[in-house]
Design an enzyme around this catalytic site. Structure first.
Site, PDB file in Angstrom:
ATOM      1  N   ASP A  12       0.759  -1.242  -0.003  1.00 31.45           N
ATOM      2  CA  ASP A  12      -0.133   0.074   0.072  1.00 31.45           C
ATOM      3  C   ASP A  12       0.613   1.235   0.136  1.00 31.45           C
ATOM      4  O   ASP A  12       0.459   2.149   0.510  1.00 31.45           O
ATOM      5  CB  ASP A  12      -1.093   0.221   1.136  1.00 31.45           C
ATOM      6  CG  ASP A  12      -1.920  -1.323   0.996  1.00 31.45           C
ATOM      7  OD1 ASP A  12      -2.299  -1.579   0.081  1.00 31.45           O
ATOM      8  OD2 ASP A  12      -2.073  -1.748   2.287  1.00 31.45           O
ATOM      9  N   LYS A  15       1.565   2.316  -4.999  1.00 33.02           N
ATOM     10  CA  LYS A  15       2.232   1.768  -6.308  1.00 33.02           C
ATOM     11  C   LYS A  15       1.297   2.045  -7.500  1.00 33.02           C
ATOM     12  O   LYS A  15       1.694   2.360  -8.862  1.00 33.02           O
ATOM     13  CB  LYS A  15       2.638   0.162  -6.221  1.00 33.02           C
ATOM     14  CG  LYS A  15       3.307  -0.284  -5.121  1.00 33.02           C
ATOM     15  CD  LYS A  15       3.342  -1.524  -4.944  1.00 33.02           C
ATOM     16  CE  LYS A  15       2.263  -2.415  -4.471  1.00 33.02           C
ATOM     17  NZ  LYS A  15       1.965  -1.905  -2.884  1.00 33.02           N
ATOM     18  N   GLY A  39      -4.500  -4.202  -3.768  1.00 25.26           N
ATOM     19  CA  GLY A  39      -5.607  -3.191  -4.055  1.00 25.26           C
ATOM     20  C   GLY A  39      -5.035  -1.947  -4.348  1.00 25.26           C
ATOM     21  O   GLY A  39      -4.120  -1.096  -3.671  1.00 25.26           O
ATOM     22  N   HIS A  40      -4.744  -1.490  -5.685  1.00 25.10           N
ATOM     23  CA  HIS A  40      -3.893  -0.499  -6.267  1.00 25.10           C
ATOM     24  C   HIS A  40      -5.035   0.547  -6.560  1.00 25.10           C
ATOM     25  O   HIS A  40      -5.721   0.498  -7.368  1.00 25.10           O
ATOM     26  CB  HIS A  40      -3.227  -0.862  -7.319  1.00 25.10           C
ATOM     27  CG  HIS A  40      -2.039  -1.990  -7.102  1.00 25.10           C
ATOM     28  ND1 HIS A  40      -1.122  -2.302  -7.694  1.00 25.10           N
ATOM     29  CD2 HIS A  40      -1.659  -2.606  -5.674  1.00 25.10           C
ATOM     30  CE1 HIS A  40      -0.500  -3.187  -7.198  1.00 25.10           C
ATOM     31  NE2 HIS A  40      -0.769  -3.204  -5.889  1.00 25.10           N
ATOM     32  N   THR A 128      -5.695 -11.389   3.539  1.00 21.62           N
ATOM     33  CA  THR A 128      -6.944 -10.910   2.909  1.00 21.62           C
ATOM     34  C   THR A 128      -8.286 -11.938   2.496  1.00 21.62           C
ATOM     35  O   THR A 128      -9.191 -11.488   1.945  1.00 21.62           O
ATOM     36  CB  THR A 128      -6.707 -10.258   1.660  1.00 21.62           C
ATOM     37  OG1 THR A 128      -6.040 -11.181   0.607  1.00 21.62           O
ATOM     38  CG2 THR A 128      -5.497  -9.012   1.783  1.00 21.62           C
ATOM     39  N   GLN A 221       1.840  -5.976  -3.051  1.00 21.14           N
ATOM     40  CA  GLN A 221       2.166  -6.103  -1.901  1.00 21.14           C
ATOM     41  C   GLN A 221       3.700  -5.317  -1.657  1.00 21.14           C
ATOM     42  O   GLN A 221       3.604  -4.400  -2.169  1.00 21.14           O
ATOM     43  CB  GLN A 221       2.576  -7.673  -1.388  1.00 21.14           C
ATOM     44  CG  GLN A 221       1.257  -8.348  -1.326  1.00 21.14           C
ATOM     45  CD  GLN A 221       0.692  -8.993  -2.680  1.00 21.14           C
ATOM     46  OE1 GLN A 221       1.299  -9.495  -3.634  1.00 21.14           O
ATOM     47  NE2 GLN A 221      -0.375  -8.610  -3.047  1.00 21.14           N
TER      48      GLN A 221
HETATM   49  P1  GDP Z   1      -0.783   0.514  -3.439  1.00 25.34           P
HETATM   50  O1  GDP Z   1      -1.506  -0.939  -3.109  1.00 25.34           O
HETATM   51  O2  GDP Z   1       0.745   0.466  -3.305  1.00 25.34           O
HETATM   52  O3  GDP Z   1      -1.274   0.628  -4.737  1.00 25.34           O
HETATM   53  O4  GDP Z   1      -1.422   1.619  -2.545  1.00 25.34           O
HETATM   54  P2  GDP Z   1      -2.927   1.684  -2.088  1.00 25.34           P
HETATM   55  O5  GDP Z   1      -3.861   1.858  -3.339  1.00 25.34           O
HETATM   56  O6  GDP Z   1      -3.566   0.422  -1.174  1.00 25.34           O
HETATM   57  O7  GDP Z   1      -2.919   2.801  -1.065  1.00 25.34           O
HETATM   58  C1  GDP Z   1      -2.378   3.993  -1.306  1.00 25.34           C
HETATM   59  C2  GDP Z   1      -3.471   4.997  -0.546  1.00 25.34           C
HETATM   60  O8  GDP Z   1      -2.819   6.365  -0.757  1.00 25.34           O
HETATM   61  C3  GDP Z   1      -4.595   5.337  -1.854  1.00 25.34           C
HETATM   62  O9  GDP Z   1      -5.611   5.639  -1.069  1.00 25.34           O
HETATM   63  C4  GDP Z   1      -3.789   6.413  -2.874  1.00 25.34           C
HETATM   64  O10 GDP Z   1      -5.005   7.135  -3.261  1.00 25.34           O
HETATM   65  C5  GDP Z   1      -3.341   7.144  -1.740  1.00 25.34           C
HETATM   66  N1  GDP Z   1      -2.324   7.931  -2.190  1.00 25.34           N
HETATM   67  C6  GDP Z   1      -1.243   7.835  -2.937  1.00 25.34           C
HETATM   68  N2  GDP Z   1      -0.157   8.383  -2.992  1.00 25.34           N
HETATM   69  C7  GDP Z   1      -0.642   9.467  -2.127  1.00 25.34           C
HETATM   70  C8  GDP Z   1      -0.066  10.885  -1.802  1.00 25.34           C
HETATM   71  O11 GDP Z   1       1.040  11.207  -2.425  1.00 25.34           O
HETATM   72  N3  GDP Z   1      -0.859  11.630  -0.976  1.00 25.34           N
HETATM   73  C9  GDP Z   1      -1.991  11.110  -0.441  1.00 25.34           C
HETATM   74  N4  GDP Z   1      -2.481  11.845   0.475  1.00 25.34           N
HETATM   75  N5  GDP Z   1      -2.522   9.831  -0.700  1.00 25.34           N
HETATM   76  C10 GDP Z   1      -1.642   9.120  -1.605  1.00 25.34           C
HETATM   77  P1  IMO Z   2      -0.928  -4.122  -2.322  1.00 25.77           P
HETATM   78  O1  IMO Z   2      -0.469  -4.678  -3.536  1.00 25.77           O
HETATM   79  C1  IMO Z   2      -0.909  -4.512   2.052  1.00 25.77           C
HETATM   80  C2  IMO Z   2      -1.018  -8.767   3.692  1.00 25.77           C
HETATM   81  C3  IMO Z   2      -2.210  -9.093   4.441  1.00 25.77           C
HETATM   82  C4  IMO Z   2      -1.829 -10.153   5.339  1.00 25.77           C
HETATM   83  C5  IMO Z   2      -0.545 -10.694   4.420  1.00 25.77           C
HETATM   84  C6  IMO Z   2      -0.991 -12.082   4.032  1.00 25.77           C
HETATM   85  O2  IMO Z   2      -2.328  -3.270  -2.372  1.00 25.77           O
HETATM   86  O3  IMO Z   2       0.189  -3.330  -1.452  1.00 25.77           O
HETATM   87  P2  IMO Z   2      -2.514 -12.763   1.745  1.00 25.77           P
HETATM   88  O4  IMO Z   2      -4.090 -12.429   1.460  1.00 25.77           O
HETATM   89  O5  IMO Z   2      -1.562 -12.449   0.749  1.00 25.77           O
HETATM   90  O6  IMO Z   2      -2.500 -14.236   2.320  1.00 25.77           O
HETATM   91  O7  IMO Z   2      -2.237 -11.863   3.154  1.00 25.77           O
HETATM   92  O8  IMO Z   2      -0.371  -9.748   3.529  1.00 25.77           O
HETATM   93  N1  IMO Z   2      -1.219  -8.113   2.160  1.00 25.77           N
HETATM   94  C7  IMO Z   2      -1.236  -6.839   1.981  1.00 25.77           C
HETATM   95  N2  IMO Z   2      -0.907  -5.595   2.801  1.00 25.77           N
HETATM   96  N3  IMO Z   2      -1.067  -4.418   0.648  1.00 25.77           N
HETATM   97  C8  IMO Z   2      -1.139  -5.561   0.197  1.00 25.77           C
HETATM   98  O9  IMO Z   2      -1.275  -5.318  -1.442  1.00 25.77           O
HETATM   99  C9  IMO Z   2      -1.422  -6.860   0.490  1.00 25.77           C
HETATM  100  N4  IMO Z   2      -1.682  -8.048   0.135  1.00 25.77           N
HETATM  101  C10 IMO Z   2      -1.224  -8.739   0.996  1.00 25.77           C
HETATM  102  O10 IMO Z   2      -2.787  -7.983   4.916  1.00 25.77           O
HETATM  103  O11 IMO Z   2      -1.090  -9.549   6.578  1.00 25.77           O
HETATM  104 MG    MG Z   3      -2.977  -1.454  -1.893  1.00 22.46          MG
END
Ligand code: GDP
Ligand code: IMO
Ligand code: MG
Length: 420
Positions: A12, A15, A39-40, A128, A221
């Site tokens: 998270d 990316k 979840g991107h 998850t 991840q």
């Molecule tokens: P990912 O899994 O690495 O793609 O990240 P996620 O989407 O799960 O979580 C990142 C969260 O931070 C999302 O809600 C994005 O919209 C938000 N986000 C990304 N870059 C920024 C930033 O520079 N500032 C803020 N405030 N939010 C951001």
């Molecule tokens: P993105 O791509 C954050 C975590 C889960 C759990 C562990 C194992 O959005 O960054 P799994 O479902 O793979 O058996 O879970 O890994 N986890 C993540 N945490 N971002 C993710 O993906 C994750 N994918 C799995 O919360 O602790």
């Molecule tokens: Mg994510």
């Protein structure tokens, strides 16, 4: 030529947003591991979209998107996501390709994931529950079904055989939930999947490379969730680090050029497991509130803490990071004081290394304080406009890691990214 973009923390890191930003500079965006546990989040026309399986290049008309062999694919999630992107006018049939070697997540994998977590009691991974672990277990156990098998007449027979095996396991785990609705959905979604371009991913991508096309491998991840190098057993079930690109796409290592590592300006983790810089106080709450730190896949509150340079340094080493992107810098705008972890104290001894058993030793983080910049940075566009105090924070991180922060993200929007 292949560049890699991946997360350096526990996932998270932002990316999705960064891949979406870079996508116009690449011809192909490819996922190489993970599955719908990811979840991107992206913003398209100011609307939020969360992608779980489709690569984050899908909103760019001229970008080819590939789901690689290293991914585990849930057909139902894929169909739902296709509906989602279609609502944005995207013709996913045109530029989404799937490797025939990609393993399928079966409804019983989801059930096994749930059963396994229930059995663990207080030692839950915090999965998850998308069936990731059991799907990879069937891959390495040489039982799994692959996307290419869909074209085989014996697919249903193979499925039934595997289902029986899984049923025995579920019975032995005392798990008796009815999964017939999942199964019905699954078989419907398999029909839907037949319309995709199912390709031999390794020839497909190597042909592109030979033609001089630019490929970006999109990690899911984070490095600290890598099955080998993460905080085992509190990890996911794939190699999330750059080495996973080679096995997850069929690319030779010398084809990889830049490894772009994404880190938040602080740190979060969702699910169980060690997190040395976690804040259990009001500061942690504030980070969660301002950063809106709730899981994009499960909605769970993310644990929050200070940036951990020991873990980041380790992640830079195992990935060979050549460039850093620091996201969510704006979340720190209001804080008077910021801290960064520069070493761990384990059993009274100071160390700059990540210990083997992070889960079993007490880790005390040594923290260095920085002044906060106390300025709204969300509308800034250029490096020269960044507050001097922020530069000091970033310079320290640069120097500690020996890798340059090349971009700072100052908001979730597509246009909120500053090149340094
Ligand atoms: P990912 O899994 O690495 O793609 O990240 P996620 O989407 O799960 O979580 C990142 C969260 O931070 C999302 O809600 C994005 O919209 C938000 N986000 C990304 N870059 C920024 C930033 O520079 N500032 C803020 N405030 N939010 C951001
Ligand atoms: P993105 O791509 C954050 C975590 C889960 C759990 C562990 C194992 O959005 O960054 P799994 O479902 O793979 O058996 O879970 O890994 N986890 C993540 N945490 N971002 C993710 O993906 C994750 N994918 C799995 O919360 O602790
Ligand atoms: Mg994510």
């Amino acid at each position: 030529m292949v560049d890699v973009l991946l997360g350096l923390q526990w996932g998270d890191e932002g990316k999705g947003k960064i891949v979406d930003y870079f996508a116009p500079s690449y011809d192909v965006i490819a996922r190489f591991q993970g599955g719908p546990n990811a979840g991107h989040t992206l913003y398209v026309n100011d609307k939020k979209v969360v992608l779980h399986q489709i690569p984050s290049g899908i909103f760019h008309e001229n970008t080819t998107n590939l789901i690689g062999n290293g991914v585990v694919l849930d057909a139902v999630t894929l169909r739902n996501e296709c509906d989602k992107v279609k609502a944005f006018g995207v013709d996913y049939r045109k530029n989404l390709y799937i490797s025939e070697r990609t393993h399928l997540i079966l409804p019983t994998h989801r059930a096994l994931d749930k059963a396994s977590e229930l059995q663990k009691g207080n030692e839950k991974i915090g999965s998850t529950l998308k069936g990731i672990g059991p799907a990879y277990m069937d891959k390495t156990g040489r039982n799994g079904l692959r996307v290419g098998d869909l074209l085989d007449k014996s697919f249903t027979t193979q499925y039934i055989k595997l289902r029986l095996k899984h049923q025995k396991l579920l019975d032995s785990m005392n798990f008796h939930e009815d999964i017939s609705a999942w199964e019905e959905e699954f078989f419907d979604a398999l029909e839907f999947m037949r319309q995709f371009k199912i390709v031999n991913g390794e020839y497909f991508i190597n042909d592109k490379i030979r033609q001089g096309k630019r490929v970006l491998a999109e990690g899911a991840q984070g490095s600290m969730l890598d099955v080998d190098f993460g905080t085992f057993p509190f990890v996911t079930s794939s190699n999330t680090i750059s080495a996973g690109v080679c096995t997850g796409l069929g690319i030779a290592p010398q084809k990889i050029k830049d490894v772009i590592g994404v880190t938040k300006a602080y740190c979060t983790r969702v699910g169980s497991g060690p997190f040395p810089t976690e804040l259990h106080d009001d500061m942690g709450e504030e980070l969660r509130r301002i950063g809106n730190e709730f899981g994009a896949t499960t909605g769970r509150p993310r644990r929050c803490g200070w940036i951990d340079l020991v873990a980041l340094n380790f992640a830079c080493m195992v990935n060979g990071v050549t460039k850093l992107v620091m996201t969510k810098a704006d979340v720190l705008d209001a804080f008077d004081e910021l801290k960064v972890c520069t070493s761990y104290v384990v059993n009274g001894e100071k160390t700059n290394q990540v210990p083997f058993q992070m889960t079993k030793v007490a880790i005390e983080p040594e923290l260095k304080s920085f002044k906060g910049w106390k300025q709204d940075v969300t509308s800034l566009k250029k490096a020269a406009q960044l507050p001097e105090v922020m530069k000091q924070y970033v310079d320290f991180i640069d120097e500690y890691l020996g890798v340059k922060v090349a971009y700072i993200s100052n908001g979730p929007g597509r246009d909120q990214l500053i090149e340094i």
